[in-house]
Design an enzyme around this catalytic site. Structure first.
Site, PDB file in Angstrom:
ATOM      1  N   GLU A   1     -11.005   3.946  -4.718  1.00 13.08           N
ATOM      2  CA  GLU A   1     -11.096   2.489  -4.818  1.00 13.08           C
ATOM      3  C   GLU A   1     -11.418   2.076  -6.249  1.00 13.08           C
ATOM      4  O   GLU A   1     -12.030   2.838  -7.009  1.00 13.08           O
ATOM      5  CB  GLU A   1     -12.163   1.970  -3.862  1.00 13.08           C
ATOM      6  CG  GLU A   1     -11.825   2.178  -2.398  1.00 13.08           C
ATOM      7  CD  GLU A   1     -10.606   1.388  -1.967  1.00 13.08           C
ATOM      8  OE1 GLU A   1     -10.477   0.206  -2.380  1.00 13.08           O
ATOM      9  OE2 GLU A   1      -9.773   1.945  -1.219  1.00 13.08           O
TER      10      GLU A   1
ATOM     11  N   ARG B   1       0.883  -1.179   0.000  1.00 13.07           N
ATOM     12  CA  ARG B   1       0.000   0.000   0.000  1.00 13.07           C
ATOM     13  C   ARG B   1       0.914   1.221   0.000  1.00 13.07           C
ATOM     14  O   ARG B   1       1.755   1.367   0.876  1.00 13.07           O
ATOM     15  CB  ARG B   1      -0.891  -0.032   1.251  1.00 13.07           C
ATOM     16  CG  ARG B   1      -1.712   1.228   1.475  1.00 13.07           C
ATOM     17  CD  ARG B   1      -2.884   1.295   0.497  1.00 13.07           C
ATOM     18  NE  ARG B   1      -4.024   1.997   1.065  1.00 13.07           N
ATOM     19  CZ  ARG B   1      -4.130   3.313   1.147  1.00 13.07           C
ATOM     20  NH1 ARG B   1      -3.166   4.087   0.709  1.00 13.07           N
ATOM     21  NH2 ARG B   1      -5.220   3.866   1.648  1.00 13.07           N
TER      22      ARG B   1
ATOM     23  N   ARG C   1      -0.674  -5.169   4.704  1.00 10.55           N
ATOM     24  CA  ARG C   1       0.123  -4.722   3.560  1.00 10.55           C
ATOM     25  C   ARG C   1       1.264  -3.820   4.023  1.00 10.55           C
ATOM     26  O   ARG C   1       1.102  -3.021   4.946  1.00 10.55           O
ATOM     27  CB  ARG C   1      -0.755  -3.959   2.564  1.00 10.55           C
ATOM     28  CG  ARG C   1      -1.891  -4.786   1.983  1.00 10.55           C
ATOM     29  CD  ARG C   1      -2.833  -3.942   1.134  1.00 10.55           C
ATOM     30  NE  ARG C   1      -3.491  -2.910   1.914  1.00 10.55           N
ATOM     31  CZ  ARG C   1      -4.471  -2.140   1.460  1.00 10.55           C
ATOM     32  NH1 ARG C   1      -4.897  -2.296   0.217  1.00 10.55           N
ATOM     33  NH2 ARG C   1      -5.023  -1.223   2.222  1.00 10.55           N
TER      34      ARG C   1
END
Length: 207
Positions: free
Chosen positions: A81, A73, A124
């Site tokens: 998104e 990320r 992440r």
């Protein structure tokens, strides 16, 4: 030759009173606690060691890529998104898909290198990513396909002023969009305070 003498009486040296048993026990306990914290810190510094991963990138969306088995990320930014829709000229358009396409163009098939030590709530790696000498995190905000999320405020201001990317129309902030679409966890900003909190949490995590 005359001499002058002080009439003040000479002060007597008074030795300090010995510390009480209670005070000595408190001092000893504080010393043990401080030494214990230093030992714990030294033993767990590896948990906040910077990690580097590089290779051919799979672009998942406008701020997430995969390098090998590591999902990353991009730190300090927040892109729409993938399924998010924004509005421009009175009509909706797939801004999430366009944000991903922007990142694909920035990478242009070049090897990507990401460094970082924090992880988000999904596990992440929060990474600062580069491709061909280009700062991808910064470039996505400059292009208007990601908002500042703890960093890059100046770049966001320039993109907003130039009506670049999503700033050409209207949109929900990505974290607001996630909240309104039943995402269980809302990612917090990746700023300095978050970094300090993450470091402390990693140091004192007992697993």
């Amino acid at each position: 030759m005359s001499r002058s003498w002080s009439r003040r009486p000479r002060q007597r040296y008074v030795s300090p009173r010995p510390r009480s048993l209670w005070r000595r026990l408190v001092d000893f306990a504080l010393t043990v606690i401080v030494l214990g914290l230093l030992i714990l810190l030294a033993a767990r510094l590896d948990r906040i060691e910077t990690r580097k991963t590089e290779g051919a990138a799979v672009v998942n969306d406008g701020d997430t890529i995969t390098l090998g088995i590591e999902r990353i990320r991009m730190r300090g930014i927040d892109a729409p998104e993938y399924s998010q829709v924004c509005r421009k000229d009175g009509a909706g358009y797939p801004c999430g898909k366009l944000a991903r396409q922007s990142l694909v163009r920035l990478i242009s098939g070049k090897p990507v290198s990401c460094t970082g030590w924090q992880r988000d709530r999904y596990g992440r790696l929060l990474g600062d990513c580069n491709a061909g000498g280009k700062d991808l995190n910064r470039a996505q905000v400059e292009a208007g396909w990601a908002v500042a999320y703890g960093d890059f405020e100046a770049e966001e201001a320039a993109a907003r002023s130039g009506k670049a990317g999503i700033w050409a129309g209207t949109f929900d902030e990505p974290h607001d969009w996630r909240e309104s679409h039943d995402h269980e966890l809302t990612e917090r900003k990746h700023g300095t305070l978050a970094s300090i909190g993450d470091a402390l949490r990693e140091i004192f995590r007992f697993r």
